[in-house]
Design a protein around this motif. Structure first.
Motif, PDB file in Angstrom:
ATOM      1  N   ALA A 585       0.082  -3.857  -6.637  1.00  0.00           N
ATOM      2  CA  ALA A 585       0.102  -5.203  -6.071  1.00  0.00           C
ATOM      3  C   ALA A 585       0.806  -6.153  -7.028  1.00  0.00           C
ATOM      4  CB  ALA A 585      -1.325  -5.681  -5.797  1.00  0.00           C
ATOM      5  N   SER A 586       1.760  -6.882  -6.502  1.00  0.00           N
ATOM      6  CA  SER A 586       2.481  -7.849  -7.318  1.00  0.00           C
ATOM      7  C   SER A 586       1.563  -9.000  -7.694  1.00  0.00           C
ATOM      8  CB  SER A 586       3.685  -8.392  -6.545  1.00  0.00           C
ATOM      9  OG  SER A 586       4.199  -9.537  -7.187  1.00  0.00           O
ATOM     10  N   GLU A 588       2.330 -11.877  -8.200  1.00  0.00           N
ATOM     11  CA  GLU A 588       2.801 -13.075  -7.520  1.00  0.00           C
ATOM     12  C   GLU A 588       2.560 -13.019  -6.019  1.00  0.00           C
ATOM     13  OE1 GLU A 588       3.790 -15.535  -9.390  1.00  0.00           O
ATOM     14  OE2 GLU A 588       3.505 -14.227 -11.126  1.00  0.00           O
ATOM     15  N   SER A 589       2.098 -11.888  -5.528  1.00  0.00           N
ATOM     16  CA  SER A 589       1.911 -11.755  -4.088  1.00  0.00           C
ATOM     17  C   SER A 589       0.701 -12.559  -3.625  1.00  0.00           C
ATOM     18  CB  SER A 589       1.736 -10.287  -3.702  1.00  0.00           C
ATOM     19  OG  SER A 589       0.502  -9.787  -4.189  1.00  0.00           O
ATOM     20  N   ARG A 590       0.741 -12.926  -2.366  1.00  0.00           N
ATOM     21  CA  ARG A 590      -0.361 -13.693  -1.796  1.00  0.00           C
ATOM     22  C   ARG A 590      -1.664 -12.900  -1.832  1.00  0.00           C
ATOM     23  NH1 ARG A 590      -0.620 -15.838   4.509  1.00  0.00           N
ATOM     24  NH2 ARG A 590      -2.885 -16.176   4.589  1.00  0.00           N
ATOM     25  N   SER A 591      -1.578 -11.628  -1.508  1.00  0.00           N
ATOM     26  CA  SER A 591      -2.794 -10.821  -1.443  1.00  0.00           C
ATOM     27  C   SER A 591      -3.426 -10.655  -2.821  1.00  0.00           C
ATOM     28  CB  SER A 591      -2.496  -9.449  -0.837  1.00  0.00           C
ATOM     29  OG  SER A 591      -1.555  -8.755  -1.627  1.00  0.00           O
ATOM     30  N   ASP A 936       8.890  -6.990  -7.558  1.00  0.00           N
ATOM     31  CA  ASP A 936       7.758  -7.502  -8.337  1.00  0.00           C
ATOM     32  C   ASP A 936       6.493  -6.709  -8.037  1.00  0.00           C
ATOM     33  OD1 ASP A 936       6.552  -9.101 -10.160  1.00  0.00           O
ATOM     34  OD2 ASP A 936       6.159 -10.742  -8.775  1.00  0.00           O
ATOM     35  N   MET A 937       6.569  -5.407  -8.312  1.00  0.00           N
ATOM     36  CA  MET A 937       5.418  -4.536  -8.163  1.00  0.00           C
ATOM     37  C   MET A 937       5.250  -3.831  -9.511  1.00  0.00           C
ATOM     38  SD  MET A 937       4.892  -1.506  -5.382  1.00  0.00           S
ATOM     39  CE  MET A 937       5.535  -2.571  -4.105  1.00  0.00           C
ATOM     40  N   GLU A1313       0.264  -5.245   1.627  1.00  0.00           N
ATOM     41  CA  GLU A1313       1.103  -6.421   1.843  1.00  0.00           C
ATOM     42  C   GLU A1313       2.574  -6.118   1.563  1.00  0.00           C
ATOM     43  OE1 GLU A1313       1.259 -11.134   0.634  1.00  0.00           O
ATOM     44  OE2 GLU A1313       0.635  -9.675  -0.860  1.00  0.00           O
ATOM     45  N   GLN A1314       2.817  -5.257   0.585  1.00  0.00           N
ATOM     46  CA  GLN A1314       4.199  -4.940   0.205  1.00  0.00           C
ATOM     47  C   GLN A1314       5.003  -4.387   1.371  1.00  0.00           C
ATOM     48  OE1 GLN A1314       4.427  -1.093  -2.062  1.00  0.00           O
ATOM     49  NE2 GLN A1314       2.214  -1.404  -2.236  1.00  0.00           N
TER      50      GLN A1314
END
Length: 1495
Positions: A585-586, A588-591, A936-937, A1313-1314
């Motif tokens: 999970a990034s 910066e990701s929302r999740s 971004d992972m 999410e990715q």
């Protein structure tokens, strides 16, 4: 009393006191006395003695307020009889929890305003203590203390009220015989019953949970008359107004009130209907209708007209006279009345269970059509529910039919009554609150369901799928474009009489063409630049080899060993990230951000250990009966469950061995109470008690009527057992016919992986897996699948160890191939000399050193790496590095030494040609991977950077250490020394260069293979074939599935894979999904709470309503259940009618200005029976009154929230919020009285089951869509409230709409999410990666645009065709596909298949394009086939036997396809492209010009 006195004599006077009493605490008797007093002692008494003592005293009553003026509304004038032991000494545990030890220990403690009998003491079980004689309560004994006027010499009995053994024998009496029937007067104002005949002794299994006394038969008793002018009657009338207001002034003339119930019965009735108010309070009309049913049977003056006594028993009434207690009656109601009653209540929800009140709690386990008005009413009237004192058997009669008279015997008249429809606005007379039922509780109130857009059909063009048509047209257009271009170009050439040859025969091979002299002015500028660039690169590599590496080979090797060794030392400090979320999970990701916020606001998501059991086929469905719940079968599952509950596992922590049990790790919603661990299972419907389960049933439930034995469905840990979590494989809501039984053990999650608590959880889960591994094959009747949170990680680790051998075999195969293929063997005698074992080993060491040195950098920098890097990068580098090793060595072996040329000169000359190609490939591949790191992972970023650095390190080591080793190896070979054993010099004659034969494969490529490809017809067929392949790949990619199915993370034969299969087949709901309301939301204000709640008066588009409506369309909304809404339950909990919110009377006899006066007394749980002490600090008072102003209601909401979240649900108050909501509300307290603000709230629903990645992505996307819609609705309505109130920003009560948001969180969101944007990311990423492919080719080939484009096109075709064909092999698009195993890697690796060839073609200056192609392929064809293709293929094939599906699918399949397609494009398509489109001898003109200038 006599037994009690002897008990105290034993404690204080027994001669062997020291044998069973232990002194715990002492004190000084007086200041000037040397004596020591005993403060506290413990007595060990035999359990048989204390149990007998308890049995004698447990039912003794004490009557309060006899002949006392009425100081409480419903205290009868003859007093209030209460059970002394359970009410006083067992008040904290209730009747069911009361025992000898609880009672006696309570007597030995100091209790406020209650005498303590002597010294503080505790009673424990022991064998040495005295037994003493215990008198039975039925014995007649002389009184010890005779009351005034009582003869102390006459024996006295305890009586039935105080001693069950003294009660008459409970013989059942038939009340349907003519004697009894004839006495019934069914006219208005005549009653059947009178109070009270004590307990119902015909009830089996004890006296229930809170069962009132039964009435006595009293035929033709006139109804009580209550009049307002009578002071004593007015209290009853006020209470009647609260409970049964419809009976006020119901006499025939309306001047007074008539009821068949008295004050005592009204008090009991109020307690009974409080549960109805709790459960149905969301729907005011339903509450009124449901309460009226109880009012009719208890208080109606027409009681005799519709109730028919069936049987009773001999007993005595409250005056001690012989009487008949009522055990069972028939209650006749009109069918129309029952139907109206049912329609008003059937849909009322119970938020804590996400289900319906009636179907989930009050229908005897029946669902669907089997749950109806009769099932519901008969459950409420059944003694098996634990509350009802007698059985009310309801019978509906359809009036006006022939059967109606026969259905109603003995002249009874079915009851009918007014009901209120659920959509009708109704005012509750008790609370004064008016409103209609909510949408969730009344379908008639609801707006229409949201119309979700239908899934789009695959786009078509005509009758063909869109992308199939596009792919076909691309292939056709490519062929047409190529043919058109070639035809036009040939026509132009013919016009200028160009005599170039376009067809080549073997006779023309090797033909020398006449060199033309070109005027320098005719040479374009770019040709000069190209020539200078190429010459510069060759000169630089020649100088580097000759002057640096070959001159000091040993020094180069030592220096290389030094810097790689230094970097490898970084391994000692490296940290590997294993947390899946932090890998995939990034940040910066929302999740991921929502995951972080969820853990900050609430507890981390729990860990589940699950067992799914289904009956083996040979035992299931015999003779049309589903046997899943048969006692003979489920017994073994019960034993398995109890074994898992009692796990005792060992673990190592800080060097010591420690032990853990489930209580140490489980999620315990009741804090650390015994049996408080969260376990959802069928057996926990019965509190995991075998006696409860086995109560008179052969089956777990009765097959005939699905009867659940009347036991509460709450588990032993205080939370309801949701049927969709305990059963699986059923249709609609037919839970008890489910094919599977589910056992879900819930553990608390631990964020700190280094903590002891995490070690405990891992140890417990490890023991869980071990037991299941041992027991699952031994189960005779059930086939089981099991899983816990560590399972996937364990399986990955296990398969990694198992597959380590596969990787080693792959390395060994590649090593053997390199060793054999690099050698040129002239005879058997020279094999020890000509073999390349040491060179092969050196090449592999260089590759591995590069890979691990790159990883070592992360250790030195303190940056965490991951195991993917360690496992994959060396294998990837082996494919890349071995290619260059092969090409360099084969070029040296192929090149003949010029006259007077030394070995160093030969190697430097060859390296000058090969070096730029190696640089081209290395720079291109490294840059491609570096560009791949922009994803971004974390796992991908680290892998891509590591791979890029490793490729650069490999290139550096190849042009330094390996080149030096090549020189030493050739020197050894030239010195006739054996390989490996270099000190041994052979006597075999050296082979002269002119005697060395050309290899068969060189001859094949030059004389047979390439000339055939140069035939125009063959070239046309190849272009058509590859164009068709490309077009089909375009279509194939359009059908690719984006995602990574979780079952691929484990081997196909793993127990986890079986669990995933069972999960998809049998589970009815997926993981919980939490709707998080974030922002300082003013829940205490009614207008705002109405935007959240789902009960009466709430907004039709509130958060609760929107989730509820979505759950009605789970296939589209991806919401499987309604949400648990704490606001709804809290509002119900606060209502005085619920009897839930109570506090102790701490301000008893205190004025508000008294220093000890408290604004908020301690909480008094509903199961603490304090009514027997109404006027002291131990009494319990309602938190609030029924009628409150809006300001008072807001203060009350803020004051008691902490009590609600602390209250544990029990049989008296099911709305307590501790078990369900204590971790769902994040709030801060302003002071000790009220809370300041609620930062975030979690409302839990469930997603449908998802195993496939596509379904999980859909759950995520639809959950977010619903949350966004809720956010928009709330913001709009909050803004409207602000405007309506005239509030602007800066005002104290202003609520900023933008500060409020609703978002969803489920445990797997960060993983999936990715994939929502992965398709777009893949296109962008590949487009970016093609840039360095072109640029480096363009620059390093002397700014050659045509060669750069040829390489770019070939690489692009390989990448697209590779994934197009992989889709056919069930390879989905995901991060592994994109970066680690194929697409980005392919963009770099494909350069190996074409970069060397294109550069060699560009440097070949003699002949036509086809001649140069033949010359190029005769040199590079064998190198590409043997050095690039076959070095990869043997190792890749070995991976087909890997246990891990991820290895087999994403490494073997993709690399196998990529290698085959790389061979096809590099050795079949590329020669054809070069022959038709290759650069037209630019270096010839430049070279001619420079030669002229030199002359």
């Amino acid at each position: 009393m006599k037994s009690q006195l002897e008990y105290y004599c034993n404690l204080y006077c027994h001669p062997e006191q020291s044998n069973f009493i232990t002194v715990n605490e002492v004190f000084n008797a007086t200041n000037d006395s040397p004596r020591t007093g005993v403060e506290h002692f413990t007595a060990a008494l035999p359990a048989s003695y204390t149990d007998d003592l308890y049995k004698t005293c447990k039912t003794v009553k004490f009557t309060w307020f006899v002949n006392t003026p009425c100081i409480n509304d419903l205290i009868p004038t003859n007093g209030l009889a209460r059970n002394l032991v359970s009410d006083r000494f067992c008040r904290d545990v209730g009747t069911q929890g009361c025992s000898a030890s609880v009672w006696l220990n309570a007597q030995g403690q100091a209790i406020t305003e209650w005498p303590r009998f002597g010294t503080l003491n505790n009673i424990i079980s022991g064998a040495q203590g005295p037994t003493g004689h215990v008198y039975s309560c039925s014995e007649d004994l002389k009184p010890i203390y005779a009351a005034q006027g009582v003869d102390s010499n006459l024996p006295v009995e305890c009586g039935c009220q105080n001693c069950a053994d003294s009660c008459p024998i409970s013989e059942e009496i038939d009340l349907q015989d003519p004697y009894h029937i004839d006495q019934i007067d069914r006219s208005f104002g005549k009653c059947l019953f009178k109070p009270t005949c004590g307990p119902n002794y015909l009830i089996p299994n004890g006296d229930g949970l809170n069962r009132p006394d039964v009435p006595c038969i009293a035929y033709n008793r006139p109804a009580y008359e209550w009049r307002d002018e009578n002071e004593s009657d007015r209290v009853f009338i006020e209470r009647l107004y609260d409970v049964c207001p419809r009976y006020l002034n119901n006499s025939l003339d309306g001047s007074y009130t008539m009821t068949c119930c008295d004050s005592g019965q009204m008090s009991t009735l109020r307690d009974q209907v409080s549960q109805l108010r709790q459960l149905f309070g969301r729907c005011p009309a339903c509450v009124e209708n449901a309460i009226n049913v109880f009012c009719h049977s208890t208080c109606s003056p027409e009681q005799a007209s519709f109730i028919d006594p069936i049987n009773g028993f001999n007993t005595v009434d409250q005056e001690g006279n012989e009487a008949i207690g009522v055990n069972r009656v028939n209650v006749y109601i009109e069918k129309d009345y029952g139907d109206r009653l049912w329609e008003s209540c059937k849909d009322v929800n119970f938020p804590q269970t996400n289900g319906k009140v009636i179907e989930g709690l009050m229908c005897d386990g029946q669902v669907g059509d089997d749950c109806n008005v009769l099932t519901w009413l008969n459950f409420q009237g059944s003694t098996t529910n634990g509350f009802s004192p007698l059985t009310y058997n309801y019978i509906t009669v359809e009036m006006g039919t022939k059967q109606s008279k026969s259905q109603v015997p003995n002249g009874a008249i079915p009851k009918t009554y007014q009901t209120f429809e659920c959509q009708t606005e109704y005012t509750d007379p008790y609370s004064g609150v008016s409103g209609t039922c909510s949408c969730q509780d009344c379908e008639a109130v609801c707006p229409g369901l949201y119309e979700y857009p239908e899934p789009e059909a695959p786009p078509t063009i005509g009758s063909m799928e869109k992308y199939a048509f596009i792919g076909m047209m691309i292939g056709i257009m490519l062929v047409i474009s190529v043919v058109t271009f070639l035809v036009v170009r040939k026509a132009i050439k013919n016009c200028v009489k160009d005599d170039q040859v376009y067809s080549v025969s073997r006779e023309n091979i090797g033909k020398k063409y006449e060199k033309k002299t070109i005027d320098p002015s005719e040479i374009p500028c770019m040709d000069k630049v190209r020539y200078k660039t190429v010459m510069f690169l060759q000169s630089a590599f020649h100088i580097w080899a000759k002057k640096v590496v070959l001159r000091f080979p040993v020094l180069n090797i030592l220096f290389s060993m030094a810097w790689t060794g230094f970097l490898l030392a970084g391994f000692k400090d490296i940290e590997f990230t294993t947390d899946p979320i932090r890998l995939w999970a990034s940040p910066e990701s929302r999740s991921f951000q929502e995951y972080t916020k969820y853990n900050e606001y609430f507890n981390p998501f729990y860990r589940a250990s699950m067992v799914i059991a289904k009956l083996r086929p040979e035992y299931a469905d015999i003779d049309g009966v589903d046997n899943s719940l048969k006692r003979e079968y489920w017994d073994e599952l019960y034993d398995l469950q109890m074994e898992l509950k009692t796990i005792n596992a060992s673990y190592e922590f800080n060097g010591t061995t420690r032990y853990v049990v489930w209580d140490d790790t489980c999620l315990n919603p009741l804090e650390k109470e015994e049996n408080g661990c969260s376990l959802f299972s069928p057996f926990n419907y019965f509190q995991n008690e075998r006696d409860n389960i086995c109560l008179g049933n052969k089956f777990l439930v009765n097959i005939d009527d699905n009867f659940i034995n009347g036991l509460p469905c709450a588990g032993d840990f205080g939370s309801p057992i949701f049927p969709y979590l305990a059963f699986g494989g059923y249709e609609e809501e037919d839970y008890w016919n489910g094919e599977a039984m589910i056992f879900n053990f819930i553990n608390s999650n631990v964020e700190d992986k280094e903590s002891e608590q995490f070690a405990r959880v891992m140890a417990w889960e490890g023991a869980f897996i071990k037991i299941m591994e041992d027991q699952a094959p031994k189960l005779k009747y059930y086939d089981v699948a099991y899983f816990c949170e560590r399972s996937i990680e364990d399986e990955i680790d296990a398969t990694a160890e198992e597959d380590l051998g596969i990787f080693l075999i792959a390395y060994l195969v590649i090593f053997l191939y390199i060793m054999i293929a690099l050698g040129k063997y002239s005879s058997l005698r020279r094999v020890p000399i000509d073999m390349k074992v040491s060179l092969a080993i050196s090449g592999i060491i260089v590759i591995l050193a590069s890979a691990f040195a790159a990883t070592g950098i992360f250790g030195w920098l303190g940056v965490a790496s991951n195991l993917i890097v360690v496992e994959v990068v060396p294998f990837l580098l082996l494919a890349i590095g071995a290619d260059n090793v092969f090409i360099l060595v084969m070029d040296i072996q192929r090149e003949k030494r010029l006259e007077g040329e030394s070995l160093d000169d030969l190697i430097a000359r060859v390296f000058a040609k090969a070096g730029p190609s190696m640089l081209l490939c290395a720079m291109t591949e490294a840059t491609v991977f570096f560009m791949g790191s922009v994803i971004d992972m974390p796992a991908i970023k680290v892998f891509a950077i590591n791979a890029g650095i490793a490729i650069l390190f490999n290139f550096i080591l190849q042009i330094t250490a390996f080149l030096a080793i090549v020189k030493l190896d050739l020197a050894r070979q030239g010195g006739n020394r054996w390989d490996v054993i270099c000190c041994y010099k052979s006597s075999s004659e050296k082979i002269k260069e002119e005697e060395e034969k050309e290899s068969i494969i060189d001859i094949f490529f030059r004389e047979y293979y390439t000339p055939v490809l140069m035939h125009d017809l063959v070239g046309f067929v190849i272009i058509c074939a590859f164009s068709a392949m490309f077009g089909y790949s375009i279509y194939s990619i359009s059908t690719a599935v984006v995602g990574l199915n979780q079952n691929l993370s484990v081997p196909a034969d793993s127990y986890v894979a079986k669990y995933f299969d069972f999960m998809e087949t049998y589970l009815m709901v997926g993981v919980p999904v939490y709707f998080i309301l974030e922002g300082k939301y003013p829940f205490h204000k009614e207008d705002f709470s109405n935007l959240i709640c789902g009960t009466s008066g709430c907004d039709l588009f509130s958060l609760s309503e929107q989730i509820s409506r979505a759950s009605l369309q789970p296939e589209k909304s991806k919401i499987a259940t309604q949400a648990t809404i704490w606001v709804d339950d809290y509002k119900d909990w606060l209502k005085p009618s619920s009897s839930c919110c109570r506090t102790y009377n701490c301000n008893y006899r205190l004025d508000e200005d008294d220093p000890e006066y408290s604004e908020k007394c301690d909480f008094c749980p509903a199961n603490v029976d304090a009514n027997s002490f109404p006027f002291n600090p131990d009494s319990c008072l309602d938190c609030q009154s029924a009628l409150l102003s809006s300001e008072e209601a807001e203060d009350s909401f803020k004051t008691y929230l902490d009590y609600f979240l602390y209250d544990k649900p029990n049989e008296f108050c099911s709305k307590g919020g501790y078990a369900s909501y204590s971790a769902a509300v994040n709030y801060t307290m302003a002071d000790e009285i009220v809370y300041d603000s609620i930062q975030a709230s979690a409302f839990m629903a469930y997603h449908p089951v998802c195993v496939d990645s596509v379904d999980c992505q859909a759950n995520l996307e639809m959950g977010r869509e619903l949350a966004d819609n809720i956010t928009m609705t709330i913001r709009q309505k909050v803004e409207a409230i602000n405007n309506q109130s005239g509030l602007v920003f800066g005002d104290e009560d202003f609520v900023d709409p933008e500060s409020i948001s609703v978002w969803t969180y489920a445990i797997y969101y960060p993983y999936y999410e990715q994939y929502i944007t992965l398709g777009t990311v893949a296109l962008i990423q590949l487009g970016i990666c093609f840039i360095p492919v072109f640029l480096f080719t363009f620059i390093l080939l002397g700014f050659d645009v045509i060669s750069g484009l040829i390489v770019l096109v070939t690489v692009g075709l390989i990448v697209i065709d590779t994934y197009g064909f992989c889709v056919l092999w069930d390879v989905d698009m995901n991060a592994l596909t994109l970066i680690i195993t194929d697409l980005i890697s392919a963009a770099g690796l494909s350069v190996e298949f074409c970069g060397h060839t294109v550069r060699t073609f560009a440097l070949t200056t003699e002949g036509t394009r086809k001649d140069r192609t033949i010359q190029t392929m005769s040199v590079m064809g064998p190198s590409v086939l043997l050095g690039v293709a076959l070095t990869n293929l043997p190792g890749i094939v070995c991976l087909n036997w890997a246990n891990a599906q991820l290895i087999e699918i994403f490494f073997f399949r993709m690399n196998f396809v990529m290698t085959l397609l790389g061979i096809a494009h590099g050795l079949i398509l590329l020669p054809v492209i070069l022959a038709y489109f290759g650069i037209l001898q630019p270096l010839t003109r430049a070279r001619t010009k420079f030669r002229s200038e030199c002359k």
